[in-house]
Each structure stands twice: as C-alpha cells, then as structure tokens.
Design a protein around this motif. Structure first.
Motif, PDB file in Angstrom:
ATOM      1  N   HIS A  23       7.749   0.475  -7.746  1.00  0.00           N
ATOM      2  CA  HIS A  23       8.276   1.617  -6.988  1.00  0.00           C
ATOM      3  C   HIS A  23       7.168   2.253  -6.149  1.00  0.00           C
ATOM      4  CE1 HIS A  23      12.291   1.599  -8.539  1.00  0.00           C
ATOM      5  NE2 HIS A  23      11.928   1.834  -9.792  1.00  0.00           N
ATOM      6  N   THR A  26       6.103  -0.036  -3.209  1.00  0.00           N
ATOM      7  CA  THR A  26       7.042   0.032  -2.092  1.00  0.00           C
ATOM      8  C   THR A  26       6.882   1.333  -1.322  1.00  0.00           C
ATOM      9  OG1 THR A  26       8.646  -1.357  -3.256  1.00  0.00           O
ATOM     10  CG2 THR A  26       9.486   0.002  -1.454  1.00  0.00           C
ATOM     11  N   ALA A  27       6.654   2.428  -2.038  1.00  0.00           N
ATOM     12  CA  ALA A  27       6.560   3.748  -1.413  1.00  0.00           C
ATOM     13  C   ALA A  27       5.374   3.878  -0.469  1.00  0.00           C
ATOM     14  CB  ALA A  27       6.481   4.831  -2.490  1.00  0.00           C
ATOM     15  N   TYR A  45       8.644   1.255   2.935  1.00  0.00           N
ATOM     16  CA  TYR A  45       9.000   2.510   2.274  1.00  0.00           C
ATOM     17  C   TYR A  45      10.213   3.212   2.889  1.00  0.00           C
ATOM     18  CZ  TYR A  45       6.502   4.860   6.167  1.00  0.00           C
ATOM     19  OH  TYR A  45       6.085   5.300   7.398  1.00  0.00           O
ATOM     20  N   TYR A  48      13.079   4.326   0.664  1.00  0.00           N
ATOM     21  CA  TYR A  48      12.595   5.327  -0.287  1.00  0.00           C
ATOM     22  C   TYR A  48      12.412   6.678   0.407  1.00  0.00           C
ATOM     23  CZ  TYR A  48      11.600   1.987  -4.079  1.00  0.00           C
ATOM     24  OH  TYR A  48      11.705   1.065  -5.094  1.00  0.00           O
ATOM     25  N   GLU A  49      11.943   6.631   1.644  1.00  0.00           N
ATOM     26  CA  GLU A  49      11.768   7.869   2.416  1.00  0.00           C
ATOM     27  C   GLU A  49      13.115   8.528   2.686  1.00  0.00           C
ATOM     28  OE1 GLU A  49      12.002  10.233   5.955  1.00  0.00           O
ATOM     29  OE2 GLU A  49      12.435   8.087   6.061  1.00  0.00           O
ATOM     30  N   SER A 126       8.629   9.307   0.619  1.00  0.00           N
ATOM     31  CA  SER A 126       8.881   8.008  -0.019  1.00  0.00           C
ATOM     32  C   SER A 126       8.326   7.976  -1.439  1.00  0.00           C
ATOM     33  CB  SER A 126       8.288   6.867   0.811  1.00  0.00           C
ATOM     34  OG  SER A 126       6.879   6.941   0.886  1.00  0.00           O
ATOM     35  N   GLY A 129      10.763   9.766  -3.526  1.00  0.00           N
ATOM     36  CA  GLY A 129      11.882   8.883  -3.839  1.00  0.00           C
ATOM     37  C   GLY A 129      11.537   7.894  -4.935  1.00  0.00           C
ATOM     38  N   ALA A 130      10.316   7.380  -4.894  1.00  0.00           N
ATOM     39  CA  ALA A 130       9.871   6.430  -5.916  1.00  0.00           C
ATOM     40  C   ALA A 130       9.801   7.082  -7.292  1.00  0.00           C
ATOM     41  CB  ALA A 130       8.504   5.865  -5.531  1.00  0.00           C
ATOM     42  N   LEU A 133      13.344   7.534  -8.647  1.00  0.00           N
ATOM     43  CA  LEU A 133      13.921   6.280  -9.128  1.00  0.00           C
ATOM     44  C   LEU A 133      13.298   5.847 -10.453  1.00  0.00           C
ATOM     45  CD1 LEU A 133      14.099   4.301  -5.761  1.00  0.00           C
ATOM     46  CD2 LEU A 133      16.045   5.170  -7.084  1.00  0.00           C
TER      47      LEU A 133
END
Length: 233
Positions: A23, A26-27, A45, A48-49, A126, A129-130, A133
């Motif tokens: 996660h 990716t962010a 990202y 996620y953003e 982002s 968001g990570a 999650l």
C-alpha cells in the motif's frame, strides 16, 4: 535507485507501520515510474489519491464541525479550504520528505517532480488513502490529526497572508512590492529569493522552491512584524 530512503524510514516519519507494505509502495509511485518500467505489477498512486482526497475532506469536516461549534457554515468552508489546499499539504509532504522516497522516472525526477507542489499535495492524500486501506478510519484520522490538524489558526493565517497583507497596505495607503532577487539552481531544484518591500523599506526576505511560495513566506513574516493578525480584518 528507485527511491532514496527506505520504506521503514518513511513509516517512522509518518508514524504508522503498514501491515501490507505494498500500500505504501503504491502511494509513493508516480505514473512516470509506471510508464518507464512498463511492467504490470506497478500501479501509480492516482487511485489512492482519489480515495485519500475524499477521506481527507470527511475527516477535516468532521473535526471542524465538532471543534468549532459556533462557527457558521461559510466560515467552516473557508477554514477547511485553507487546511486542504495544495500549499498546506505540499508543505507537510515536503517536511516528511515524500519527494525523496517517491518513485519517479529518471526524467521526472531530473525535471523537479520530487519538489513539485502539485505532486507532493497528491502524495499526502495518496498516503492517507493507503493508511485507510491498510488500517482503517481510526489510523487515517490519526495521520491527519498528527500532521494537519495541529495549530490550525497558524495554518489559516499563513494561507491568508498575501491577501491580508494586501488589505493592510490598501487600508494604510502603503506601497507594496514583491521583488524577485534571485533564481538559482538547476531546473529540477530551483531556489527563488523574494523580498517584500513596503514604501521602499525591506520587511522580509525568503527563499523557497517556487516564487509563489517565497512570496507567501515573506508576506506572512511581514504581517508578523507589523503585529497585524492575519486571520482577522
């Protein structure tokens, strides 16, 4: 090297340890890196953003609603805007060194992607968001409260500094000038030196990665010197 710092170091900076480190990877992955590698296992990202942007607005709105119970809706909206704006979020991301850890293509990093306000702003969201999650809303809220919802009045004053300084000089019939004194460094790491001059007198001189940011810092310092509260008329 894909990024300059270790992910464990970044976890320490943001105060959260991921259960699934993918996660976080990716962010901090810019789309230029994905395009350069052309390998399906990488994702940028951007999604996620998108998620983090919505979560951020909810967390900040809820916090302001609960902690500013007598503030009208219009003022709440203005205060929220000053907190979630690009300038504020990019400054936090820069302090957390997101640009150093992020994964960019070689070309994007060389042309200044790691210092670009818009990208750093996106990465604050982002990473949020990570965290959501990976750990849920409680962990996401803790991240926002730790880095954004501290010293709110100061952030609002800083956000409004240029407009408040303009109001001040108009009221007192003072001539205001922002002067660019220097533009130094390579394209990917420019440094701008700006000063504020009132009626021919230098009030503040600041250096930043963009002319706009340097002006904002200089305006804020000038208002502090004038003992003029930037959050009030």
């Amino acid at each position: 090297m894909e990024h300059e710092g270790s992910l464990s170091e970044l976890e320490a900076l943001i105060g959260y340890t991921f259960q699934d480190i993918k996660h976080l990877e990716t962010a901090i992955t810019h789309k230029s890196f994905v395009n350069e590698k052309m390998v399906g296992r990488y994702m940028s990202y951007e999604r996620y953003e998108f998620l983090g942007d919505a979560i951020l607005e909810f967390i900040v709105s809820k916090y302001l609603f609960e902690n500013y119970q007598t503030m009208p809706e219009g003022d709440l909206s203005k205060l929220r805007s000053s907190l979630v704006c690009e300038f504020t979020l990019s400054k936090i991301s820069r302090d957390l060194r997101f640009g150093e850890f992020a994964r960019f293509s070689k070309g994007e990093r060389q042309t200044g992607g790691a210092n670009r306000d818009s990208i750093l702003c996106d990465m604050f969201e982002s990473v949020l968001g990570a965290i959501y999650l990976d750990g849920g809303m409680e962990c996401a809220t803790a991240y926002v409260e730790r880095f954004l919802l501290q010293d709110i009045e100061h952030k609002q004053r800083f956000h409004d500094a240029k407009s408040k300084l303009q109001e001040y000089v108009q009221k007192h019939k003072i001539n205001l000038q922002y002067e660019l004194l220097a533009e130094e460094g390579p394209d990917h790491n420019k440094q701008f030196t700006v000063r504020v001059v009132l009626d021919g007198k230098e009030m503040a001189r600041k250096v930043a990665h963009s002319k706009k940011t340097a002006e904002q810092y200089a305006a804020f310092e000038t208002l502090e010197l004038l003992h003029q509260p930037t959050g009030k008329r």
